[in-house]
Design a protein around this motif. Sequence first.
Motif, PDB file in Angstrom:
ATOM      1  N   ASP A  46       0.699  -1.417   0.085  1.00 24.79           N
ATOM      2  CA  ASP A  46      -0.061  -0.062  -0.107  1.00 24.79           C
ATOM      3  C   ASP A  46       0.796   1.245  -0.088  1.00 24.79           C
ATOM      4  O   ASP A  46       0.433   2.341  -0.464  1.00 24.79           O
ATOM      5  CB  ASP A  46      -0.802   0.150   1.059  1.00 24.79           C
ATOM      6  CG  ASP A  46      -2.129  -0.896   1.253  1.00 24.79           C
ATOM      7  OD1 ASP A  46      -2.352  -1.358  -0.165  1.00 24.79           O
ATOM      8  OD2 ASP A  46      -2.704  -0.982   1.758  1.00 24.79           O
ATOM      9  N   ASP A  47       2.008   1.224   0.511  1.00 28.73           N
ATOM     10  CA  ASP A  47       3.078   2.398   0.283  1.00 28.73           C
ATOM     11  C   ASP A  47       3.947   2.200  -0.516  1.00 28.73           C
ATOM     12  O   ASP A  47       4.876   3.061  -0.639  1.00 28.73           O
ATOM     13  CB  ASP A  47       3.769   2.259   1.864  1.00 28.73           C
ATOM     14  CG  ASP A  47       4.254   3.558   2.196  1.00 28.73           C
ATOM     15  OD1 ASP A  47       3.697   4.666   1.792  1.00 28.73           O
ATOM     16  OD2 ASP A  47       5.363   3.584   2.997  1.00 28.73           O
ATOM     17  N   SER A  48       3.856   1.347  -1.760  1.00 28.46           N
ATOM     18  CA  SER A  48       4.958   1.186  -2.684  1.00 28.46           C
ATOM     19  C   SER A  48       4.725   2.256  -3.515  1.00 28.46           C
ATOM     20  O   SER A  48       5.997   2.432  -4.429  1.00 28.46           O
ATOM     21  CB  SER A  48       4.534  -0.118  -3.460  1.00 28.46           C
ATOM     22  OG  SER A  48       3.231  -0.259  -4.345  1.00 28.46           O
ATOM     23  N   HIS A  49       3.852   3.254  -3.810  1.00 32.97           N
ATOM     24  CA  HIS A  49       3.927   4.364  -4.547  1.00 32.97           C
ATOM     25  C   HIS A  49       5.136   5.207  -4.337  1.00 32.97           C
ATOM     26  O   HIS A  49       5.675   6.130  -5.173  1.00 32.97           O
ATOM     27  CB  HIS A  49       2.890   5.192  -4.608  1.00 32.97           C
ATOM     28  CG  HIS A  49       2.321   5.979  -3.476  1.00 32.97           C
ATOM     29  ND1 HIS A  49       1.814   5.060  -2.172  1.00 32.97           N
ATOM     30  CD2 HIS A  49       2.524   7.098  -2.834  1.00 32.97           C
ATOM     31  CE1 HIS A  49       1.939   5.802  -1.127  1.00 32.97           C
ATOM     32  NE2 HIS A  49       2.016   7.236  -1.638  1.00 32.97           N
ATOM     33  N   ARG A  50       5.929   5.036  -3.150  1.00 34.44           N
ATOM     34  CA  ARG A  50       6.653   5.842  -2.715  1.00 34.44           C
ATOM     35  C   ARG A  50       8.136   5.397  -3.175  1.00 34.44           C
ATOM     36  O   ARG A  50       9.175   6.014  -3.100  1.00 34.44           O
ATOM     37  CB  ARG A  50       6.821   6.054  -1.094  1.00 34.44           C
ATOM     38  CG  ARG A  50       5.799   6.854  -0.428  1.00 34.44           C
ATOM     39  CD  ARG A  50       5.626   6.824   1.059  1.00 34.44           C
ATOM     40  NE  ARG A  50       6.916   7.548   1.419  1.00 34.44           N
ATOM     41  CZ  ARG A  50       7.105   7.869   2.793  1.00 34.44           C
ATOM     42  NH1 ARG A  50       6.346   7.444   3.749  1.00 34.44           N
ATOM     43  NH2 ARG A  50       8.169   8.340   3.187  1.00 34.44           N
ATOM     44  N   GLY A  51       8.238   4.121  -3.603  1.00 37.16           N
ATOM     45  CA  GLY A  51       9.461   3.544  -4.178  1.00 37.16           C
ATOM     46  C   GLY A  51      10.043   2.858  -2.942  1.00 37.16           C
ATOM     47  O   GLY A  51      11.089   1.849  -3.579  1.00 37.16           O
ATOM     48  N   THR A  52      10.051   3.195  -1.826  1.00 33.99           N
ATOM     49  CA  THR A  52      10.471   2.310  -0.808  1.00 33.99           C
ATOM     50  C   THR A  52       9.450   1.951   0.202  1.00 33.99           C
ATOM     51  O   THR A  52       8.462   2.251   0.029  1.00 33.99           O
ATOM     52  CB  THR A  52      11.599   3.305  -0.057  1.00 33.99           C
ATOM     53  OG1 THR A  52      10.911   4.211   0.302  1.00 33.99           O
ATOM     54  CG2 THR A  52      12.617   3.614  -1.023  1.00 33.99           C
ATOM     55  N   VAL A  53       9.874   0.802   1.183  1.00 36.21           N
ATOM     56  CA  VAL A  53       8.759   0.446   2.037  1.00 36.21           C
ATOM     57  C   VAL A  53       9.488   0.524   3.377  1.00 36.21           C
ATOM     58  O   VAL A  53      10.832   0.538   3.582  1.00 36.21           O
ATOM     59  CB  VAL A  53       8.589  -0.853   1.842  1.00 36.21           C
ATOM     60  CG1 VAL A  53       7.842  -1.112   0.509  1.00 36.21           C
ATOM     61  CG2 VAL A  53       9.827  -1.928   1.548  1.00 36.21           C
ATOM     62  N   GLU A  54       8.690   0.611   4.350  1.00 38.65           N
ATOM     63  CA  GLU A  54       9.082   0.451   5.921  1.00 38.65           C
ATOM     64  C   GLU A  54       9.649  -0.625   6.096  1.00 38.65           C
ATOM     65  O   GLU A  54       9.000  -1.648   6.280  1.00 38.65           O
ATOM     66  CB  GLU A  54       8.006   0.901   6.818  1.00 38.65           C
ATOM     67  CG  GLU A  54       8.593   1.372   8.298  1.00 38.65           C
ATOM     68  CD  GLU A  54       7.622   1.873   9.114  1.00 38.65           C
ATOM     69  OE1 GLU A  54       7.454   1.769  10.260  1.00 38.65           O
ATOM     70  OE2 GLU A  54       6.643   2.591   8.646  1.00 38.65           O
ATOM     71  N   VAL A  55      11.063  -0.747   6.669  1.00 37.93           N
ATOM     72  CA  VAL A  55      11.742  -2.046   7.201  1.00 37.93           C
ATOM     73  C   VAL A  55      11.039  -2.696   8.253  1.00 37.93           C
ATOM     74  O   VAL A  55      10.677  -3.990   8.326  1.00 37.93           O
ATOM     75  CB  VAL A  55      13.131  -1.623   7.455  1.00 37.93           C
ATOM     76  CG1 VAL A  55      14.069  -2.998   7.898  1.00 37.93           C
ATOM     77  CG2 VAL A  55      13.819  -1.167   6.296  1.00 37.93           C
ATOM     78  N   GLY A  56      10.737  -1.976   9.441  1.00 35.82           N
ATOM     79  CA  GLY A  56      10.252  -2.645  10.639  1.00 35.82           C
ATOM     80  C   GLY A  56       8.667  -3.087  10.354  1.00 35.82           C
ATOM     81  O   GLY A  56       8.415  -4.282  10.931  1.00 35.82           O
ATOM     82  N   GLN A  57       8.145  -2.388   9.407  1.00 32.85           N
ATOM     83  CA  GLN A  57       6.566  -2.849   9.140  1.00 32.85           C
ATOM     84  C   GLN A  57       6.745  -4.386   8.387  1.00 32.85           C
ATOM     85  O   GLN A  57       5.998  -5.110   8.889  1.00 32.85           O
ATOM     86  CB  GLN A  57       5.884  -2.104   8.141  1.00 32.85           C
ATOM     87  CG  GLN A  57       4.495  -2.556   7.830  1.00 32.85           C
ATOM     88  CD  GLN A  57       3.701  -1.420   6.941  1.00 32.85           C
ATOM     89  OE1 GLN A  57       4.552  -0.473   6.631  1.00 32.85           O
ATOM     90  NE2 GLN A  57       2.654  -1.529   6.788  1.00 32.85           N
ATOM     91  N   ALA A  58       7.733  -4.551   7.432  1.00 34.16           N
ATOM     92  CA  ALA A  58       8.119  -5.824   6.987  1.00 34.16           C
ATOM     93  C   ALA A  58       8.343  -6.864   7.776  1.00 34.16           C
ATOM     94  O   ALA A  58       8.084  -8.099   7.927  1.00 34.16           O
ATOM     95  CB  ALA A  58       8.825  -5.604   5.847  1.00 34.16           C
TER      96      ALA A  58
END
Length: 369
Positions: free
Chosen positions: A225-237
């Motif tokens: 859902d946050d992929s439009h920013r090009g990066t993702v949150e490490v802690g969430q994964a």
Amino acid sequence: MNRNSSDDIPGSGPIDQAHTVFDPSVARFRAQHPEDTFAGASGVLFEQAMAQTRMAICLCDPHQTDMPIVFANRAFRHLTGYEEDEIVGRNCRFLQGPESDRSSLGRIRTALQREDVTVVELLNYRKDGSSFWNALHLGPVYDAEGKLIYFFGSQWNVSDVRAARADELHARELARELSHRMKNMFAVIGGIVNFTGRARGIEVEAREINDRIQALGRAYETTLDDSHRGTVEVGQAIRAVLAPYDPDGTRILFEGNGLRSDFASVSVLGLSLHELAVNAIRHGALSRDDGRVTVGWQRNGSAESPAIRIDWVEHGRGTGALLEAAANSGAADGIVDRMLGMARGGIVRELKREGLHARLSIPLRDAAE
């Protein structure tokens, strides 16, 4: 827009900061409304503020029929394309057009009736017919006795902001659709692996493969859902990957911040942590009722070569045989080492009396390429 008025100031923007030339409409307004303007130095400051601000500003007189504009600064004229004599004496509604939102106009009317302050975004039109999104800040102006004398309006062109919001909304919708399709894809792959394992009599091996597939799916699922920013949150994964190994949320502790990285790094880290969690359940801290694991992540490395560092620390003393099994199984098939190595990362293991301590590292790519 019409930029040919006689009082335009040279320069690339509405106001050329290299020139101390003021908007003559301000002085004209003060001369025509001496009873409502500031005296002395305050009046000069008013002129300077109205002339130099890049924000479009107008004043409307609520005591005249149809509440006409009595003052509009140069920025207002540049924004709308109208000359001063085409603005003064008219109600602000002349900027409205066929696509102006009626509910927003209703909010403006209510604010005027109640003498409230309000901010409304509405579609307005310039003299040349082109449209722009206007963030209108509207509020009352009172004299020293508390009597309403004007309504103050500031206009700000937020067309680019609106376009960016629309692009972001579209990107989020695409990300949600991608997330749905990715879930289906991982489910189909898992089904194929399980079916093949049963058909060939290798159900245990198939189950291990499927567990890794599902761990990879969890790493992606909560971040798409946050992929439009090009990066993702490490802690969430990390939390998503390890959630099945701590259903009650009491045995795995997390210590980290909002570090972000690209999908490739997150997937490698997710699979690596899955392997460490499986090993902890079989031979390590999570095989004991009182065992715990702390997982921490932080930015590491230099400014030129940043990295993600993850510390996996197990708490829970084991017997000598259990510790030996953990030591032998931790790198038995070398999956974690090979995955991290392919990603130009690495892992360092240290088996202590209380359990395994592992430090993982992988290059940090926190900007979309």
